[in-house]
Design a protein around this motif. Structure first.
Motif, PDB file in Angstrom:
ATOM      1  N   VAL A   1       7.672  -6.120   1.893  1.00  0.00           N
ATOM      2  CA  VAL A   1       7.984  -7.034   2.989  1.00  0.00           C
ATOM      3  C   VAL A   1       9.483  -7.170   3.235  1.00  0.00           C
ATOM      4  N   THR A   2      10.294  -6.670   2.293  1.00  0.00           N
ATOM      5  CA  THR A   2      11.744  -6.654   2.545  1.00  0.00           C
ATOM      6  C   THR A   2      12.215  -5.283   3.008  1.00  0.00           C
ATOM      7  N   SER A   3      11.319  -4.295   2.958  1.00  0.00           N
ATOM      8  CA  SER A   3      11.616  -2.950   3.470  1.00  0.00           C
ATOM      9  C   SER A   3      10.456  -2.535   4.384  1.00  0.00           C
ATOM     10  N   PRO A   4      10.292  -3.215   5.508  1.00  0.00           N
ATOM     11  CA  PRO A   4       9.102  -3.007   6.340  1.00  0.00           C
ATOM     12  C   PRO A   4       8.968  -1.620   6.925  1.00  0.00           C
ATOM     13  N   GLU A   5      10.043  -0.829   6.898  1.00  0.00           N
ATOM     14  CA  GLU A   5       9.910   0.524   7.434  1.00  0.00           C
ATOM     15  C   GLU A   5       9.130   1.430   6.497  1.00  0.00           C
ATOM     16  N   GLN A   6       8.925   0.983   5.271  1.00  0.00           N
ATOM     17  CA  GLN A   6       8.212   1.784   4.288  1.00  0.00           C
ATOM     18  C   GLN A   6       6.723   1.477   4.360  1.00  0.00           C
ATOM     19  N   VAL A   7       5.907   2.483   4.548  1.00  0.00           N
ATOM     20  CA  VAL A   7       4.458   2.318   4.604  1.00  0.00           C
ATOM     21  C   VAL A   7       3.849   3.102   3.450  1.00  0.00           C
ATOM     22  N   VAL A   8       2.980   2.443   2.691  1.00  0.00           N
ATOM     23  CA  VAL A   8       2.357   3.062   1.523  1.00  0.00           C
ATOM     24  C   VAL A   8       0.870   3.193   1.756  1.00  0.00           C
ATOM     25  N   THR A   9       0.378   4.397   1.663  1.00  0.00           N
ATOM     26  CA  THR A   9      -1.064   4.628   1.663  1.00  0.00           C
ATOM     27  C   THR A   9      -1.380   5.543   0.502  1.00  0.00           C
ATOM     28  N   ALA A  10      -2.528   5.337  -0.095  1.00  0.00           N
ATOM     29  CA  ALA A  10      -2.916   6.145  -1.238  1.00  0.00           C
ATOM     30  C   ALA A  10      -4.419   6.175  -1.302  1.00  0.00           C
ATOM     31  N   PRO A  11      -5.001   7.169  -1.984  1.00  0.00           N
ATOM     32  CA  PRO A  11      -6.443   7.222  -2.102  1.00  0.00           C
ATOM     33  C   PRO A  11      -6.986   5.946  -2.726  1.00  0.00           C
TER      34      PRO A  11
ATOM     35  N   VAL B   1      -1.440  -4.662   2.715  1.00  0.00           N
ATOM     36  CA  VAL B   1      -0.305  -5.534   3.008  1.00  0.00           C
ATOM     37  C   VAL B   1      -0.022  -5.480   4.509  1.00  0.00           C
ATOM     38  N   ILE B   2       0.000  -6.655   5.143  1.00  0.00           N
ATOM     39  CA  ILE B   2       0.345  -6.750   6.561  1.00  0.00           C
ATOM     40  C   ILE B   2       1.689  -7.449   6.698  1.00  0.00           C
ATOM     41  N   HIS B   3       2.580  -6.848   7.474  1.00  0.00           N
ATOM     42  CA  HIS B   3       3.897  -7.425   7.716  1.00  0.00           C
ATOM     43  C   HIS B   3       4.244  -7.244   9.188  1.00  0.00           C
ATOM     44  N   HIS B   4       4.589  -8.350   9.834  1.00  0.00           N
ATOM     45  CA  HIS B   4       4.868  -8.319  11.276  1.00  0.00           C
ATOM     46  C   HIS B   4       3.701  -7.698  12.047  1.00  0.00           C
ATOM     47  N   GLY B   5       2.475  -7.980  11.591  1.00  0.00           N
ATOM     48  CA  GLY B   5       1.298  -7.531  12.304  1.00  0.00           C
ATOM     49  C   GLY B   5       0.905  -6.090  12.083  1.00  0.00           C
ATOM     50  N   ARG B   6       1.657  -5.363  11.239  1.00  0.00           N
ATOM     51  CA  ARG B   6       1.353  -3.959  10.997  1.00  0.00           C
ATOM     52  C   ARG B   6       1.035  -3.730   9.526  1.00  0.00           C
ATOM     53  N   ILE B   7       0.331  -2.625   9.260  1.00  0.00           N
ATOM     54  CA  ILE B   7      -0.001  -2.271   7.881  1.00  0.00           C
ATOM     55  C   ILE B   7       1.238  -1.727   7.184  1.00  0.00           C
ATOM     56  N   ALA B   8       1.635  -2.382   6.089  1.00  0.00           N
ATOM     57  CA  ALA B   8       2.752  -1.896   5.277  1.00  0.00           C
ATOM     58  C   ALA B   8       2.251  -1.159   4.038  1.00  0.00           C
ATOM     59  N   ALA B   9       1.021  -1.409   3.632  1.00  0.00           N
ATOM     60  CA  ALA B   9       0.427  -0.692   2.497  1.00  0.00           C
ATOM     61  C   ALA B   9      -1.081  -0.807   2.569  1.00  0.00           C
ATOM     62  N   ASP B  10      -1.749   0.249   2.174  1.00  0.00           N
ATOM     63  CA  ASP B  10      -3.210   0.269   2.082  1.00  0.00           C
ATOM     64  C   ASP B  10      -3.544   1.245   0.964  1.00  0.00           C
ATOM     65  N   ALA B  11      -3.760   0.727  -0.240  1.00  0.00           N
ATOM     66  CA  ALA B  11      -3.903   1.608  -1.399  1.00  0.00           C
ATOM     67  C   ALA B  11      -4.623   0.889  -2.525  1.00  0.00           C
ATOM     68  N   GLY B  12      -5.114   1.666  -3.484  1.00  0.00           N
ATOM     69  CA  GLY B  12      -5.665   1.104  -4.706  1.00  0.00           C
ATOM     70  C   GLY B  12      -4.566   0.390  -5.462  1.00  0.00           C
TER      71      GLY B  12
END
Length: 258
Positions: free
Chosen positions: A243-253, A207-218
């Motif tokens: 996208v409504t809480s852009p300060e939250q970044v999700v990454t997972a295996p 997930v990209i929001h405002h040009g930054r990664i907001a999530a990268d996960a399975g």
């Protein structure tokens, strides 16, 4: 379709792109592995198309790099056989027939023209192949764009909004196509706003929001974390929360479905 493909992928390393004072991509880093379907999602203007254009050398990054199987696109030998892309299905001369368009691209890329005819049948356009593209529907142009992406039988596919304009039959066809590409071990990166469709074919989500990664996960990991819903969690729920809480970044295996 080939089954003896090596395992290349796409790599984005600290990719940044500025247009004057506008930051389209901001330190974007992720990988797109082979044998999986990676969905790239985000609001309009979030940088998805810009990222894909940089991969193909159609735009230059301000910083960082995008690599195709470990190389810059400009260094690829016979690039049509290394990566296929669909960025704009309407970018076709309306006066050409579908067959002429595909055959011309094949000849320009050193690909036997018979491959064009085989692909027109593969994407379900044989009956319309001798008609001018200007009279085609958007869904038909999307199928032609997929044929263009497959022209060099590449191990990497990059598709920008390929489901726009597809009718229900076309959606079923496209889901089957993408699953076949994944099962052949290819690298697939596709963007779409159709979250419910992506949920049925994607293994991973960026997930990209405002040009930054907001999530990268399975995708299974993302859905498992979505507990604040009145019913079964959906990718749409995850996306809207991110996208409504852009300060939250999700990454997972990485989780790849069997």
């Amino acid at each position: 379709m080939r089954s003896d493909l090596p395992p290349p992928g796409l790599t984005f390393e600290a990719l940044t792109k500025r247009f004057g004072t506008v930051v389209a991509l901001d330190d974007v880093t992720f990988t797109v592995p082979p044998g999986a379907v990676t969905a790239l999602v985000g609001p309009n203007g979030s940088g998805k198309t810009t990222l894909m254009r940089i991969v193909l050398g159609l735009a230059s990054p301000t910083a960082g790099r995008a690599l195709v199987a470990g190389q810059h696109y400009r260094h690829l030998h016979n690039p049509l056989t290394r990566i296929g892309a669909l960025l704009d299905a309407t970018a076709v001369d309306p006066g050409l027939t579908g067959r002429t368009h595909l055959r011309w691209l094949a000849a320009a890329g050193g690909i036997p023209t018979g491959r064009a005819d085989a692909l027109l049948e593969y994407v379900g356009l044989s009956a319309a192949a001798r008609r001018r593209v200007g009279g085609w529907s958007l869904g038909m142009k999307q199928r032609l764009g997929v044929a263009v992406a497959l022209l060099g039988d590449p191990p990497i596919l990059m598709l920008d909004e390929p489901m726009n304009g597809l009718d229900p039959e076309g959606m079923v066809w496209f889901r089957g196509l993408v699953r076949n590409l994944r099962d052949e071990g290819r690298t697939v990166l596709l963007s779409s706003h159709l979250m419910r469709e992506l949920e049925g074919i994607a293994d991973r989500v960026v997930v990209i929001h405002h040009g930054r990664i907001a999530a990268d996960a399975g995708i299974d990991s993302l859905l498992a974390e979505e507990v604040d819903t009145s019913g079964p969690p959906s990718l749409e729920d995850v996306y809207l929360r991110l996208v409504t809480s852009p300060e939250q970044v999700v990454t997972a295996p990485e989780q790849v479905r069997p």
